[in-house]
Design an enzyme around this catalytic site. Structure first.
Site, PDB file in Angstrom:
ATOM      1  N   LYS A 128       0.850  -1.191   0.000  1.00 29.02           N
ATOM      2  CA  LYS A 128       0.000   0.000   0.000  1.00 29.02           C
ATOM      3  C   LYS A 128       0.887   1.243   0.000  1.00 29.02           C
ATOM      4  O   LYS A 128       1.481   1.599   1.016  1.00 29.02           O
ATOM      5  CB  LYS A 128      -0.902   0.019   1.242  1.00 29.02           C
ATOM      6  CG  LYS A 128      -2.049   1.005   1.074  1.00 29.02           C
ATOM      7  CD  LYS A 128      -2.618   1.529   2.368  1.00 29.02           C
ATOM      8  CE  LYS A 128      -1.743   2.553   2.996  1.00 29.02           C
ATOM      9  NZ  LYS A 128      -1.504   3.756   2.169  1.00 29.02           N
ATOM     10  N   SER A 174       5.669   8.218   9.346  1.00 29.60           N
ATOM     11  CA  SER A 174       5.955   9.099  10.480  1.00 29.60           C
ATOM     12  C   SER A 174       5.857   8.322  11.799  1.00 29.60           C
ATOM     13  O   SER A 174       5.196   7.281  11.880  1.00 29.60           O
ATOM     14  CB  SER A 174       4.958  10.251  10.486  1.00 29.60           C
ATOM     15  OG  SER A 174       3.663   9.729  10.645  1.00 29.60           O
ATOM     16  N   GLY A 208       3.312   5.424  12.955  1.00 28.61           N
ATOM     17  CA  GLY A 208       3.946   4.181  13.413  1.00 28.61           C
ATOM     18  C   GLY A 208       3.376   3.711  14.745  1.00 28.61           C
ATOM     19  O   GLY A 208       3.188   2.502  14.969  1.00 28.61           O
ATOM     20  N   GLU A 230      10.024   1.759  10.356  1.00 26.20           N
ATOM     21  CA  GLU A 230      11.084   2.725  10.012  1.00 26.20           C
ATOM     22  C   GLU A 230      10.421   4.095  10.020  1.00 26.20           C
ATOM     23  O   GLU A 230       9.627   4.411   9.146  1.00 26.20           O
ATOM     24  CB  GLU A 230      11.684   2.402   8.630  1.00 26.20           C
ATOM     25  CG  GLU A 230      12.376   1.057   8.555  1.00 26.20           C
ATOM     26  CD  GLU A 230      13.654   0.978   9.384  1.00 26.20           C
ATOM     27  OE1 GLU A 230      14.133   2.014   9.887  1.00 26.20           O
ATOM     28  OE2 GLU A 230      14.176  -0.141   9.543  1.00 26.20           O
ATOM     29  N   CYS A 237      14.225  10.759   5.598  1.00 25.64           N
ATOM     30  CA  CYS A 237      14.244  10.425   7.021  1.00 25.64           C
ATOM     31  C   CYS A 237      15.630  10.638   7.598  1.00 25.64           C
ATOM     32  O   CYS A 237      15.781  11.060   8.742  1.00 25.64           O
ATOM     33  CB  CYS A 237      13.796   8.984   7.239  1.00 25.64           C
ATOM     34  SG  CYS A 237      14.699   7.797   6.230  1.00 25.64           S
ATOM     35  N   GLU A 284      10.639  17.167  13.560  1.00 24.96           N
ATOM     36  CA  GLU A 284      11.191  16.790  12.252  1.00 24.96           C
ATOM     37  C   GLU A 284      10.590  17.715  11.198  1.00 24.96           C
ATOM     38  O   GLU A 284       9.405  17.596  10.873  1.00 24.96           O
ATOM     39  CB  GLU A 284      10.827  15.333  11.945  1.00 24.96           C
ATOM     40  CG  GLU A 284      11.422  14.871  10.639  1.00 24.96           C
ATOM     41  CD  GLU A 284      10.975  13.473  10.198  1.00 24.96           C
ATOM     42  OE1 GLU A 284       9.802  13.125  10.386  1.00 24.96           O
ATOM     43  OE2 GLU A 284      11.816  12.744   9.665  1.00 24.96           O
TER      44      GLU A 284
END
Ligand code: NAD
Length: 470
Positions: A168, A220, A224, A241, A275, A371
């Site tokens: 996906k 993100s 997650g 990740e 990232c 971030e």
């Protein structure tokens, strides 16, 4: 009607509905993508489940050979795939060519690996063997910044290990992944890979699905955490990740002119939407002004334009939500620091932000703590290196980081004190498929890449045999 199709059970099929994919360099519609509904998600999982017994029974070298065919197929269509990737993602065309090449390289790398049984113990009375068995159906969920590398990093080890997959992609970058699906339809047995597209509405149905054995997720940290909650019902295996806030620490012996271009490139790669981009730089006070000036100069010289245009060095941000978010970081920086270069969106169509360097900004500002995932870089001053290390570590994230020095051994000693999954010395962003990649703290759980990354797609099993007959 869409020229793009979902892949379910080996068939390229229209979605239950559609969604519009926007070119971020023009803000115009690029294509209409098929959008799956819940029934199609269930069909995709059922197809993967049905394909699992035969696929997992194939010898590993046969599965590896089919992965090589997929890589060959991508190579034959590299230019077409790269152009589409630029159009949907925004990155300059050479970067898109590089991403397809890196994905091909990762598929070829995994195709060479093996999962041999290991004898853990053997004596006159017993033999103990460890084997790696595939898990079943893997849900592979990817982000919009490097969609094809993330796809390769998940499907290649999953398939080699004998699992089947439901992919996906992110709703703003589904097209190149769907084109990859056309190759899968030709090369792989039906159901081994299935690709569905959603509008951020099917993720939790997929990750909590009782017939999914493992979730491999890149995105993100906030999402997650939701994924982690959703897998508890069936204790699925999980690789996450997630986000990062990588710090680069410059020791007091660096040459600012030599180091600044490398730092700048690592901070503005994919317009800062990586990232493992450098997201904060700590500079010794003796060189602070010079480093800020160099970074400012590089930012002003950067050619920001449509990624399809020759000579473009930095493309737009990928989507409107991220564009608005990054403008918010610039406003925060304007209030709490001093903008040396950039600091604005370009006055044209498209989600373009000029690369922005910010100095004299406090540690507790949004730009330093969160971030940013965009081309807005805070440069922070330190006088004692232990203080710089403590400030770099004062983060919920722990993905990467780097130390820069004329003396690599001195840098190594500092690198040992950084709390992150990877620390580079005199480089950043260096990803090699045979090296494990992991996030510390809230940057993730588990490993991607390398033999260890492959083994995450398996259940290790012990067979403990008494040698005496029963
Ligand atoms: P995101 O978390 O918004 O979306 C990622 C994927 O999750 C998308 O496919 C999305 O549709 C899907 N999703 C959304 N809600 C879901 C749910 N409830 N359950 C399951 N899936 C769901 O992330 P993004 O904005 O697309 O990507 C940017 C983030 O990804 C950044 O934080 C970046 O650092 C991170 N990232 C990490 C790595 C890494 O390897 N650590 C690599 C690339 C990007």
């Amino acid at each position: 009607m869409s020229a793009y199709k979902l892949l379910i059970g080996g068939k390229l099929v229209p979605g239950a509905t559609t969604l519009n994919v926007i070119n971020p360099a023009t803000e115009e519609g690029l294509a209409v993508a098929p959008r799956a509904d819940r029934a199609q998600l269930d069909q995709a999982v059922a197809a993967a489940k049905a394909a699992f017994p035969a696929w997992s029974a194939k010898p590993i070298r046969e599965r590896g050979a089919l992965l090589v065919k997929l890589a060959d197929g991508m190579e034959a269509r590299q230019a077409e795939l790269a152009r589409l990737l630029t159009e949907e993602q925004g990155k300059p065309l050479p970067g898109a060519m590089g991403e397809i090449a890196a994905a091909i390289g990762r598929i070829r790398y995994f195709a060479t690996l093996d999962l041999p049984s290991k004898v853990l113990k053997e004596d006159a009375t017993q033999k103990v063997v460890e084997q790696h068995r595939p898990l079943g159906v893997v849900a592979a969920i990817t982000a919009w910044n490097v969609p094809i590398i993330l796809l390769a990093l998940k499907i290649a080890p999953a398939l080699l290990a004998g699992n089947t997959v439901v992919v996906k992609p992110a709703p703003t970058t589904p097209l190149t992944t769907l084109k990859f699906g056309e190759l899968c339809a030709k090369i792989l047995p039906p159901g081994v890979i299935n690709i569905i597209v959603d509008q951020n509405d099917l993720g939790s149905a997929l990750t909590s699905h009782p017939d999914v054995a493992k979730v491999a997720f890149t995105g993100s940290t906030a999402t997650g955490k939701k994924v982690m909650e959703s897998v508890t019902g069936t204790l699925k295996r999980l690789t996450l990740e997630l986000g990062g806030n990588d710090a680069a620490i410059l020791l007091d012996d660096i040459d600012p002119k030599e180091v600044a271009p490398k730092l700048f490139a690592s901070a503005t790669f994919i317009s800062g939407q990586a990232c493992i981009a450098i997201k904060r730089i700590y500079v010794h006070e003796s060189q602070y002004d010079e480093v800020c000036d160099e970074l400012g100069r590089l930012a002003r010289e950067t050619v920001v334009d449509d990624g399809l245009k020759q000579g473009t060095q930095m493309g737009p941000l990928q989507n409107k939500a991220q564009f608005e978010r990054v403008k918010g970081f610039i406003e925060d920086a304007r209030k709490n620091g001093k903008i040396v270069a950039g600091g604005k969106a370009l006055n044209r169509k498209g989600y373009f932000i000029s690369p922005t360097i910010v100095r004299d900004i406090g540690d507790d500002t949004r730009l330093v703590r969160e971030e940013q995932f965009g081309p807005v870089l805070p440069v922070l001053r330190y006088s004692e290196v232990d203080d710089a290390v403590a400030r770099a570590n004062d983060s919920d994230y722990g993905l990467g980081g780097s130390i820069w020095s004329k003396d690599p051994e001195r840098a190594f000693a500092i690198a040992e004190k950084i709390d992150s999954g990877t620390v580079w010395i005199n480089k950043h962003l260096d990803m090699q498929p045979d090296l494990p990649f992991r996030g510390a703290k809230q940057s993730g759980i588990g490993t991607e890449q390398s033999q260890e990354g492959l083994e995450e797609y398996t259940q290790a099993k012990i067979i403990n045999m008494a040698k005496a007959p029963a």
